[in-house]
Structure formats: structure tokens, C-alpha cells
Design an enzyme around this catalytic site. Structure first.
Site, PDB file in Angstrom:
ATOM      1  N   ASP A 399       1.082   1.179 -19.777  1.00 18.88           N
ATOM      2  CA  ASP A 399       0.019   1.406 -18.810  1.00 18.88           C
ATOM      3  C   ASP A 399       0.506   0.972 -17.423  1.00 18.88           C
ATOM      4  O   ASP A 399       1.573   0.372 -17.294  1.00 18.88           O
ATOM      5  CB  ASP A 399      -1.203   0.573 -19.258  1.00 18.88           C
ATOM      6  CG  ASP A 399      -2.443   0.857 -18.423  1.00 18.88           C
ATOM      7  OD1 ASP A 399      -2.512   1.934 -17.820  1.00 18.88           O
ATOM      8  OD2 ASP A 399      -3.326  -0.019 -18.380  1.00 18.88           O
ATOM      9  N   GLU A 402       2.490   3.696 -12.763  1.00 17.53           N
ATOM     10  CA  GLU A 402       2.648   4.684 -11.657  1.00 17.53           C
ATOM     11  C   GLU A 402       3.758   4.284 -10.691  1.00 17.53           C
ATOM     12  O   GLU A 402       4.372   5.190 -10.127  1.00 17.53           O
ATOM     13  CB  GLU A 402       1.316   4.847 -10.918  1.00 17.53           C
ATOM     14  CG  GLU A 402       0.232   5.526 -11.725  1.00 17.53           C
ATOM     15  CD  GLU A 402      -0.278   4.701 -12.903  1.00 17.53           C
ATOM     16  OE1 GLU A 402      -0.302   3.460 -12.790  1.00 17.53           O
ATOM     17  OE2 GLU A 402      -0.618   5.290 -13.928  1.00 17.53           O
ATOM     18  N   ASP A 475      -8.444   6.416 -16.506  1.00 14.79           N
ATOM     19  CA  ASP A 475      -9.728   5.699 -16.469  1.00 14.79           C
ATOM     20  C   ASP A 475     -10.878   6.604 -16.047  1.00 14.79           C
ATOM     21  O   ASP A 475     -11.342   6.573 -14.901  1.00 14.79           O
ATOM     22  CB  ASP A 475      -9.617   4.497 -15.514  1.00 14.79           C
ATOM     23  CG  ASP A 475      -8.609   3.490 -16.030  1.00 14.79           C
ATOM     24  OD1 ASP A 475      -8.261   3.546 -17.232  1.00 14.79           O
ATOM     25  OD2 ASP A 475      -8.159   2.647 -15.228  1.00 14.79           O
TER      26      ASP A 475
HETATM   27  C1  GLC Z   1      -6.006   0.232 -17.023  1.00 20.49           C
HETATM   28  C2  GLC Z   1      -5.899   1.258 -18.132  1.00 20.49           C
HETATM   29  C3  GLC Z   1      -6.942   1.006 -19.195  1.00 20.49           C
HETATM   30  C4  GLC Z   1      -6.780  -0.418 -19.711  1.00 20.49           C
HETATM   31  C5  GLC Z   1      -6.849  -1.417 -18.596  1.00 20.49           C
HETATM   32  C6  GLC Z   1      -6.553  -2.845 -19.056  1.00 20.49           C
HETATM   33  O1  GLC Z   1      -7.182   0.378 -16.330  1.00 20.49           O
HETATM   34  O2  GLC Z   1      -5.969   2.551 -17.635  1.00 20.49           O
HETATM   35  O3  GLC Z   1      -6.838   1.949 -20.224  1.00 20.49           O
HETATM   36  O4  GLC Z   1      -7.752  -0.695 -20.672  1.00 20.49           O
HETATM   37  O5  GLC Z   1      -5.925  -1.088 -17.579  1.00 20.49           O
HETATM   38  O6  GLC Z   1      -5.308  -2.933 -19.638  1.00 20.49           O
END
Ligand code: GLC
Length: 791
Positions: A399, A402, A475
Site C-alpha cells: 500500500d 505511489e 480508498d
Molecule cells: C490506505 C489504504 C487502505 C488501508 C489504509 C491503512 O488508506 O488505501 O486500504 O486500509 O491505508 O493501511
């Protein structure tokens, strides 16, 4: 574009000279060179060197560019040089060096407006590089990855610069992924363009000038691949020949996944798992979000919450659950943290232009960030998963890659990257950072797990990321509009080469509700990645969180997913081996019908299922367009003739789902998780057609790589029906022997009340229609033919 910028742009001049070296033709002006490289009969690469020097021929997107070429000739006329392949004629005008690509019937598929051009980038050095094309009559545009807007991109402008876009809204641009690939369609002919440039890039499909489609980037080289279809499906297949495909995933990864930010401590995880089994709602994977870690330090465990992760994971495994853990790129600056110390000592972290390490805040506070564009760093990172693999972790979720940095969005431009031996700034590496992170995760898991197929999921990515990972759409928000956006995003990603895709079911931010969740689960059954996820500040979002009625509907649809697994796995195989997108928008089914060009709610999942999710509250039915041919409504077998818009009643415990006439759809029995039961009988649902249809069934071990050595089986079913009879022939190839010896064939759509059936030419027996209007018979697994006469 304003006038001054326009004036500063440089265009190609007259052709001075051209030269052919093997399959590459160089067109030279006074200084500039345009290179046209023929990669196959249908794929042409175009590059520009404004001052006569090309950059190193290096790409993160391209996996393979060695294809067969049937023929290649150049022909000179008074005005142009024509490069002829077996499928295309590419004309370079002598006066302007502009390119026009025609098919063999003389139809112009793609032609330059200004063509390739450039402008000095006085802020950073180098050039802005551009290419502009004339829009053809009625041309439509598709692709570009995860854009949350209408499927057809005509009239719009987009950019690629991976961004953390929490709770994004419709039309927000850019989002997380950077997929500089689009498809064009006009006069029934489809083509594609991959603009292989990792700098911030832009695409304009007639927004600035209704007659011009253009793409450009803030730096780097003007390098693009033209891909001729003519079918849109073929364009995606050829695109994936170039940029690669996901290998077959472990079969459990196609089951249902439950995720939340976050399930902790261990007792919560155990309760969750227990609830699934007690409530008989199938589930294969449970995700651990950032709170399993010790202070958000990657590769550590919070021992208060998870005192013995190995024991917990193995207990979950005994109950049929796989554990997937999140790993972010930010490594906490902490002198007592082994990953930080190793990274620091070995110079694995990104540096700023003038020396210091790139430091930024993410979940753990101040962090440094590995340079995943360095092969040594990727190797190191891959090995960090050793303990996870050892204690039984089954999948990794990457995650924030980017990369996201709190307060400043991402790295400053001056951050340095190795770029696999082509050192550069973040301007060039930003858009591939996430892909190289998940590549390193995937390759590490592959080495550590040896014969077991890895499972990785990533938020960011560049063209080619599908080789390593599944993706989710980020998200999103728990609204009806977002359900619709998710549908389009999944289709768009699929036709942009990334089929292993899903959305956060139910919505990530904000509270969902039972109706929305149930309808979203219905879409999720037909998303290759089937995962519910929600943010920690929202109400619980498990299948039972919205009351019993909703729970029953959700169970019914998750059951359906597990029944359809052999069909879904076969569809994945078509994608993995043949590059067929798993989700196919209607325009990919009937590109000659204008009706389909702007439609985006309906899509085909694989060859034979048509899906059109309900994405409005309180409705008991909806309109949809059925492609030509016959279709059966899945829940009643009611027959519809396609080629027009229809209305379908779909109460909340049904959804618009249609089976193509003539198809053979394999079903497993419902299981609580993949592999729970040994399949003793496979069910084949056969849908009558007056005509011919082919279906496939792919099978293998489901978790290892033996299929690459031919230990797999492909069955093809050829169905031929007329007014009085139905013939089904089965062909089997391959060495895999499935667990079942028998199949049950269930025939749908036969009008007669009685039929006589013969198997493999042996004497026939009479069968009577069942209450649900189907006929059921048992046959041996390897039957060669079934003949049915209607009485
Ligand atoms: C980011 C991710 C989400 C995750 C969060 C905490 O917002 O996109 O899916 O739950 O981080 O890790």
C-alpha cells in the site's frame, strides 16, 4: 495551450534520408531522427530523438518484444516512404515526416496531426515531448487504467502521476495508477497506443481541440507502441504480449477475502474467522492491516496484540483461512529497528538530490524509503519476507506506494533513483515506484515460497504491473455512485491489461448500509479480486453486519462465487495464457454496434456470463442491453433474444446475470473455502442453443507451477443444437487428472418434456424434465459425446 507555448514547440521538418536496419527504419531530418521499429505484423514502435541521440533502450513496461514478422518492405513514392507489414501500411510523408497508418483495405487507422514534436523544458532541462493525432469520424477512446469517469474517454483530458486520493470523487484525476495505454475505435476497427514514458504524462482525447487526440510528458523520450487489432480484444491481447500477464494465482485467491483497517488483536481475528464458519459464509482470506505491526514498523509484530503469530496463522490455516499482511514502503527511522539499520548500512534508501536521505512522514512517523528501482534493493527487500513465509503468511498487500507522504503528498522532484542503472530524479521514477515495490515483493515471495504461487496486491503501478500483482481501486466511498464507479474502474483496468482487480466492497470510507453492501457484493462476485474492506472509523462491514436479510443475500452470492470457481479459474487462465481481459465491456463484444460504444454498466465476465450490477437504491429491476444471440436469465432460465435493450426484474436477492445460450458452465459444490472438499462430481450446466458454441474448462493443482510443465487439463465442449436435438462433444488435452470421476450434466432451455440421451454412442435412455424445467444426467468425466433427441 497558449500562443507562446505553441510557438516554442518544435516540429519535424523535411525528411532528408532514411535507412533500414533489420526491422528498424530510421527517418532522418536535419538533426532529428524518427525510429520506426516493426515488432510484429501488428505492433510498431515509434521513437523520436530530437537531436539525433536515442536514450538507452530500457523499459519497465515491456516484458517481451520479440515477435514473428511475416513480411516487411519499404516502398518509396514521390511523397512518402511506405513501411509495409503483412497487416499495415505505414506512410511517412517526406514533406513533414508525419505518420499515417492504414490497414490493407486502405482505411486510415491512425494519423498524425502534428505528430511527434517537442519543446525545451527550461525548468528541468531536456524536453517536453508530444504526439498529436487526428481524431477519426465517430472515434471512441478507452483504457488508461483506473480513471473514475465514464468508460469512453472521448472529450476528456487525463494525467498520470500516482496519487494517494483518499475518498476520491467521480472524475478525480490522477488516481493511484499510471497506465499510459489507450484504445481507439472507429469504422469498426480497434487499435491501441502505449506511450511508454514514466514521467508525468497527459492524454487529451479531443478536449482541447475536438479533432485532435494527443499525449505528452514532462520529460524523457517520445516513445510509443502502436498496436493494431482490428478487434479490441486482440488489441488487449497484443498489449499483454508486450507488457506481460499475471501467472495463474493460487486458487484460494479467487475466493472471498475479508479485510478491515484493522482486525486486531488476535481474539478479534479469531472471532471473525469463527463467525464465517458458524454462519456458513465461505471465506478464504483474512487481511491484517497496519495495526498488526509494532508501531507500524514493517516486518514486525505487535506482540501485545499478536503474541504468537505463527500459531495464530497456523490455526487459521487449519480452519481454511489464508493470512494476508500489509506492507508499506516507509521504513521507520529508528536506530533500534533491524530493517532500518540494514537499509541504512547498505545504502538502500532514496537520497535527496544534494545528499541527505529522503525523509518523510507516514504511519510510523519519520521514515526513509527503499529505492525499489535498484535491483540490489529489490533483492534485499524480497528477502525480508523470509520470516513471514516461514510462519505461514500467504499473501502480501503493498500500500501507500505511489509513494504517499503525509503533508507533501509524495517525494520532492529532486530525490534520486537508480532506475536499474539509469540514474534519474523522482520526476522519472515516481510513476514506476509502486510497481517496482510490488515486483520486489512478488519476486521475493516467489523465491522463498519455491513451488507455491505467490499472491500480492498493490495500490500503485505502471503498465506491466499485472505481471506481479492484483490491484484494488483504492480508498473509495460507501455511496451508490461509487458502486457505479467501481464497476467502470474494474472494466477499465481489465482492458488496460490488469484483469486481477477489485474494489473495496461496501465502500472504504463512510458507513455503508445493507442494500448497498448486498448490491456491491453482487458486483464483487464478478470482480476477479473479491474483497470487502473498510476504514476503521466506519461501522463494521462483515457479511452479517447489516442484519439477517442482508446476510442471507450475501451468503447466497458468495456461495455463487464458489460454485462458479471452475468457470472463474478458466477465465483467469484465458487471461494468463492468452491475454484475454477477464472483464469485457460491451463494446468489446460488439464493436460494430454503435449502441455499445457508450454503454458501461454491462460487461461480460469471461466468454459466457453477462453481468449488469444494480447500482441504484430501492430499485427492483433495470434496463440493460443484451448483445446479439440468446441469453438466459441466470435465476429463472427465462430466455431473451439479444441485440436490444431489455428490462429485467431483479429483486435484491437476484441480480442481472445472464448465461449465453450454448454455453457449458462448470460448477463446484459450495465450499467454505477453496479445497475444503474433494470434488466428487463436477456439475456442468449446459444451455440449449439452436446453433453452435464452444466452451472451455481449465484445471490444474491450483497452487503450484506444475501447469508450466503441462500438468494441467483443458477441456473444450462443442455444443450443436437444432429444433429436435442437442449434441455435446468433449475434447480433453493435458496430463492433469481431477479428483472427480463423474460429471452431472444439467440441461437448461430445452422445450420438450422428455428427451432420450445416449452417451458415447451407447444405447439411449429416456429422461423426464425436472420441476425446475431442467434435465439432469450423470456421465463419466471423460465422456466423448452426449446426444440428445427431444421427444
Ligand atoms: C490506505 C489504504 C487502505 C488501508 C489504509 C491503512 O488508506 O488505501 O486500504 O486500509 O491505508 O493501511
Amino acid at each position: 495551450m497558449n500562443q507562446t507555448v505553441e510557438k516554442a514547440k518544435k516540429r519535424l521538418n523535411q525528411l532528408v534520408h532514411y535507412e533500414k536496419v533489420d526491422n528498424t527504419i530510421y527517418f532522418k531530418g536535419t538533426k532529428e531522427i524518427v525510429e520506426l521499429k516493426v515488432l510484429s505484423d501488428e505492433i510498431i514502435r515509434v521513437r523520436l530523438a530530437p537531436r539525433g541521440f536515442f536514450l538507452d533502450d530500457f523499459s519497465y513496461a515491456i516484458e517481451n518484444s520479440n515477435f514473428d514478422i511475416t513480411s516487411l518492405e519499404t516502398e518509396e513514392s514521390d511523397d512518402a516512404i511506405c513501411v509495409k507489414t503483412a497487416s499495415l501500411n505505414c506512410y511517412i510523408e517526406k514533406e513533414t515526416m508525419q505518420l499515417r497508418i492504414e490497414d490493407k483495405s486502405g482505411l486510415v487507422i491512425n494519423e498524425d496531426e502534428k505528430g511527434v514534436h517537442w519543446e525545451e523544458n527550461s525548468d528541468h532541462g531536456g524536453n517536453y515531448v508530444y504526439c498529436s493525432k487526428r481524431i477519426q469520424d465517430d472515434e471512441c477512446f478507452y483504457g488508461l487504467g483506473d480513471k473514475p469517469s465514464d468508460l469512453n474517454l472521448r472529450g476528456k483530458r487525463y494525467s498520470n502521476w500516482g496519487s494517494d486520493t483518499y475518498g476520491y470523487q467521480k472524475d478525480r484525476d490522477p488516481l493511484y495508477r499510471n497506465i499510459p495505454f489507450y484504445l481507439g475505435l472507429h469504422h469498426g476497427v480497434g487499435y491501441g497506443i502505449l506511450f511508454d514514458n514514466t514521467f508525468k504524462s497527459y492524454f487529451d482525447f479531443g478536449k482541447e481541440d475536438p479533432d485532435v487526440a494527443s499525449f505528452w510528458a514532462d520529460g524523457g523520450e517520445l516513445c510509443y507502441y502502436f498496436i493494431h487489432g482490428p478487434q479490441l480484444l486482440e488489441v488487449v491481447q497484443k498489449y499483454s504480449d508486450l507488457t506481460g500477464r499475471h501467472k495463474l494465482p493460487p486458487q484460494w485467491a479467487l475466493g472471498y477475502h475479508q479485510c478491515r483497517w484493522s482486525y486486531y488483536p488476535e481474539s478479534t481475528v479469531k472471532d471473525l474467522a469463527h463467525n464465517f464458519r458458524v454462519k456458513k459464509i465461505p471465506c478464504d482470506a483474512i487481511y491484517l492491516d497496519i495495526d498488526y505491526m509494532d508501531g507500524y514498523r514493517c516486518f514486525t509484530w505487535n506482540k501485545d496484540h499478536f503474541p504468537d503469530p505463527k500459531r495464530m496463522i497456523s490455526e487459521l490455516k487449519e480452519d481454511g483461512f489464508k493470512t494476508v499482511v500489509i506492507i508499506d514502503p516507509g521504513i521507520k527511522v529508528d536506530d533500534n529497528y533491524w530493517v532500518y539499520i540494514e537499509g541504512l548500512e547498505n545504502g538502500h534508501f532514496c537520497q535527496r538530490g544534494d545528499g541527505p536521505l529522503m525523509e518523510g512522514s507516514v504511519w510510523p512517523g519519520k521514515c526513509n524509503f527503499p529505492d525499489f528501482t535498484n535491483p540490489e534493493v529489490r533483492e534485499w527487500w524480497g528477502k525480508l519476507f523470509e520470516e513471514f513465509v516461514e510462519i505461514g503468511v500467504d499473501g502480501v498487500w503493498n500500500d501507500m506506494n505511489e509513494p504517499a507522504v503525509f503533508g507533501i503528498e509524495t517525494f520532492p522532484d529532486d530525490v534520486r533513483h537508480d532506475f536499474d542503472g539509469h540514474p534519474c530524479t523522482h520526476r522519472k521514477a515516481h510513476n514506476i515506484y509502486g510497481m517496482q515495490m510490488v515486483r520486489s515483493t512478488y519476486e521475493g515471495l516467489l523465491k522463498l515460497q519455491k513451488t507455491k504461487r505467490p499472491f500480492a496486491i498493490t495500490r500503485s503501478g505502471y503498465a506491466g504491473v499485472q505481471r506481479y500483482s492484483a490491484v484494488w481501486t483504492g480508498d473509495n466511498v460507501a455511496t451508490w455512485e461509487h458502486l457505479q464507479i467501481a464497476n467502470v474502474q474494474c472494466q477499465r483496468l481489465s482492458i488496460s491489461g490488469i484483469s486481477f482487480v477489485g474494489s473495496d466492497i461496501g465502500g472504504f470510507t463512510q458507513d455503508s448500509n445493507g442494500e448497498l453492501f448486498a448490491r456491491w457484493i453482487q458486483l464483487g462476485v464478478f470482480s476477479p479480486l473479491f474483497r470487502t474492506h473498510s476504514a476503521g472509523d466506519t461501522m463494521d462491514q462483515e457479511p452479517w453486519s447489516y442484519g439477517e436479510e442482508c446476510e442471507d443475500i450475501v451468503r447466497k452470492f458468495i456461495n455463487l462465487r464458489y460454485q462458479l470457481l471452475p468457470y472463474i479459474y478458466t477465465t483467469f487462465w484465458q487471461c494468463s495464457i492468452h491475454g484475454m481481459p477477464m472483464l469485457r465491456p460491451l463494446v468489446f463484444i460488439e464493436q460494430n454496434h454503435k449502441e455499445t460504444h457508450h454503454r458501461q454498466d454491462e460487461f461480460c465476465f469471461g466468454d459466457h456470463l453477462l453481468v449488469c450490477p444494480v447500482s441504484e437504491p430501492g430499485v427492483k429491476g433495470r434496463k440493460l442491453y443484451l448483445p446479439e444471440g440468446g441469453w438466459y436469465y441466470y435465476f429463472s432460465d427465462k430466455y431473451y433474444q439479444g441485440g436490444e435493450e431489455i428490462w429485467i426484474d431483479t429483486p435484491i436477492d437476484e441480480m442481472p446475470l445472464f448465461t449465453k445460450s450454448g454455453s457449458v458452465i462448470p460448477h463446484f459444490p459450495v465450499m467454505q473455502y477453496v479445497g475444503e472438499k474433494v470434488v466428487e462430481t463436477l456439475t456442468l450446466h449446459v444451455y440449449y442453443k439452436n446453433g453452435e458454441e464452444i466452451s472451455h474448462l481449465y484445471e490444474d493443482h491450483g497452487d503450484n507451477f506444475a501447469y508450466e510443465q503441462g500438468i494441467c487439463s483443458v477441456k473444450s465442449f462443442s455444443l450443436l443444437g437444432d429444433e429436435n436435438s442437442l449434441h455435446l462433444i468433449q475434447y480433453t488435452h493435458g496430463d492433469f487428472i481431477p479428483s472427480y470421476h463423474d460429471v452431472e450434466l444439467i440441461f437448461h432451455g430445452i422445450k420438450a418434456d422428455k428427451i432420450s440421451i445416449s452417451q458415447d454412442g451407447k444405447t439411449s435412455k429416456k429422461v423426464t424434465k425436472q420441476k425446475d424445467n431442467t434435465f439432469s444426467i450423470k456421465a463419466i468425466r471423460d465422456f466423448e459425446s452426449i446426444n440428445i433427441d427431444f421427444e
